[in-house]
Design a protein around this motif. Structure first.
Motif, mmCIF file in Angstrom:
data_model
loop_
_atom_site.group_PDB
_atom_site.id
_atom_site.type_symbol
_atom_site.label_atom_id
_atom_site.label_comp_id
_atom_site.label_asym_id
_atom_site.label_seq_id
_atom_site.Cartn_x
_atom_site.Cartn_y
_atom_site.Cartn_z
ATOM 1 N N THR A 1 1.394 10.070 -5.685
ATOM 2 C CA THR A 1 1.641 8.988 -4.726
ATOM 3 C C THR A 1 0.576 7.906 -4.870
ATOM 4 O O THR A 1 0.871 6.712 -4.877
ATOM 5 C CB THR A 1 1.653 9.530 -3.285
ATOM 6 N N LEU A 2 -0.663 8.348 -4.972
ATOM 7 C CA LEU A 2 -1.778 7.429 -5.226
ATOM 8 C C LEU A 2 -2.136 7.514 -6.704
ATOM 9 O O LEU A 2 -2.385 8.594 -7.230
ATOM 10 C CB LEU A 2 -2.987 7.801 -4.369
ATOM 11 N N GLU B 1 -8.348 16.121 2.263
ATOM 12 C CA GLU B 1 -7.250 16.919 1.721
ATOM 13 C C GLU B 1 -5.964 16.112 1.627
ATOM 14 O O GLU B 1 -5.194 16.251 0.667
ATOM 15 C CB GLU B 1 -7.041 18.167 2.577
ATOM 16 N N GLU B 2 -5.710 15.265 2.623
ATOM 17 C CA GLU B 2 -4.495 14.450 2.617
ATOM 18 C C GLU B 2 -4.516 13.457 1.457
ATOM 19 O O GLU B 2 -3.533 13.307 0.721
ATOM 20 C CB GLU B 2 -4.349 13.709 3.946
ATOM 21 N N ILE B 3 -5.643 12.781 1.275
ATOM 22 C CA ILE B 3 -5.740 11.813 0.181
ATOM 23 C C ILE B 3 -5.708 12.537 -1.167
ATOM 24 O O ILE B 3 -5.055 12.087 -2.117
ATOM 25 C CB ILE B 3 -7.011 10.962 0.335
ATOM 26 N N GLU B 4 -6.392 13.682 -1.252
ATOM 27 C CA GLU B 4 -6.378 14.456 -2.505
ATOM 28 C C GLU B 4 -4.965 14.866 -2.882
ATOM 29 O O GLU B 4 -4.555 14.761 -4.040
ATOM 30 C CB GLU B 4 -7.260 15.693 -2.372
ATOM 31 N N SER B 5 -4.197 15.340 -1.909
ATOM 32 C CA SER B 5 -2.832 15.793 -2.208
ATOM 33 C C SER B 5 -1.979 14.645 -2.722
ATOM 34 O O SER B 5 -1.138 14.818 -3.612
ATOM 35 C CB SER B 5 -2.195 16.418 -0.965
ATOM 36 N N GLN B 6 -2.218 13.444 -2.189
ATOM 37 C CA GLN B 6 -1.438 12.284 -2.632
ATOM 38 C C GLN B 6 -1.881 11.794 -4.009
ATOM 39 O O GLN B 6 -1.090 11.208 -4.743
ATOM 40 C CB GLN B 6 -1.534 11.172 -1.594
ATOM 41 N N MET C 1 0.852 -1.196 0.000
ATOM 42 C CA MET C 1 0.000 0.000 0.000
ATOM 43 C C MET C 1 0.887 1.245 0.000
ATOM 44 O O MET C 1 1.807 1.358 0.816
ATOM 45 C CB MET C 1 -0.899 0.002 1.245
ATOM 46 N N SER C 2 0.606 2.192 -0.897
ATOM 47 C CA SER C 2 1.467 3.375 -1.018
ATOM 48 C C SER C 2 0.938 4.597 -0.276
ATOM 49 O O SER C 2 1.582 5.631 -0.265
ATOM 50 C CB SER C 2 1.644 3.731 -2.499
#
Length: 247
Positions: free
Chosen positions: A29-30, A19-24, A1-2
């Protein structure tokens, strides 16, 4: 998992998760197509409740950054242009941007779109553009239908250019600006005929593969619309919008 995990210590934790998932997603990253952990696992990883995670995921779904291939799984995706332009358009509307601000940008983007359409448009696309123009002629003096067809006409030209950056940049501006026709037309009745004339010239130039003429008439068209805005006394007013139609 990245997926990288950082502890959350601020209020509105669901927004921080989104926001954290969006930025990745945006920094790569994702990747598109990658499956996210389930709600229970995400809650444990972020140190929050499952309901908080669920609310953050709903926001990501609403923004078009994740989707559910099945009810129990979430995958990363990238938002379509219409979602991105809707967000930009809503932001401009909330800021009450004026006709002047919209026109200042449109006088650069619309001639460029016309020039690219000459270079990249296919015969099938040109035929569709000509059909839209014929519909516009038949809709003369019908403000609502004219706005819808005018918007489709200019969007079609931009799509013919095959430049996604231009399409993304101009779309929210055009949607707001052309929707303002409903305020201009009652005060400048000649605008219907002038619009039809300009569209006709643009179509003919694209058909003739004449870049300079297409660019010139697209610029004249936007300048003429600006003259109508000034005659209507709306230069520094925001366009009135129908949110359901624009966004």
């Amino acid at each position: 998992m990245s997926l990288r995990i950082r502890p959350l210590k601020m209020h509105y934790a669901y927004q921080q998760i989104a926001e954290e998932i969006e930025s990745q997603i945006l920094d790569g990253t994702l990747k598109a197509g990658e499956r996210l952990p389930g709600e229970v696992e995400l809650a444990e990883l972020f140190g929050v409740t499952r309901s908080t995670v669920r609310e953050g995921l709903r926001q990501l779904e609403s923004d078009g950054l994740v989707f559910r291939p099945t009810p129990r799984t979430l995958e990363v995706t990238l938002p379509q242009i219409d979602r991105l332009t809707s967000r930009a358009g809503r932001a401009m509307a909330l800021m009450n941007v004026s006709f002047r601000e919209l026109w200042q940008v449109a006088r650069e983007t619309e001639p460029l779109a016309a020039a690219l359409a000459v270079d990249c448009g296919t015969e099938a696309e040109l035929a569709e553009l000509e059909a839209l123009h014929e519909q516009l002629i038949r809709a003369r003096c019908d403000i609502v239908e004219t706005i819808e067809l005018d918007t489709k006409f200019h969007t079609m030209i931009a799509d013919m250019g095959k430049n996604r950056v231009l399409s993304l940049a101009r779309e929210p501006i055009a949607l707001l600006l052309y929707n303002g026709f409903t305020q201009v037309a009652p005060k400048v009745p000649q605008c219907f005929d002038r619009q039809i004339e300009a569209h006709s010239r643009i179509v003919k130039a694209i058909r003739a593969r004449d870049v300079e003429t297409a660019r010139d008439w697209a610029r004249r068209h936007i300048e003429d619309f600006w003259r109508g805005v000034k005659l209507a006394g709306l230069t520094d007013q925001p366009p009135m919008i129908n949110a359901k139609k624009v966004f």
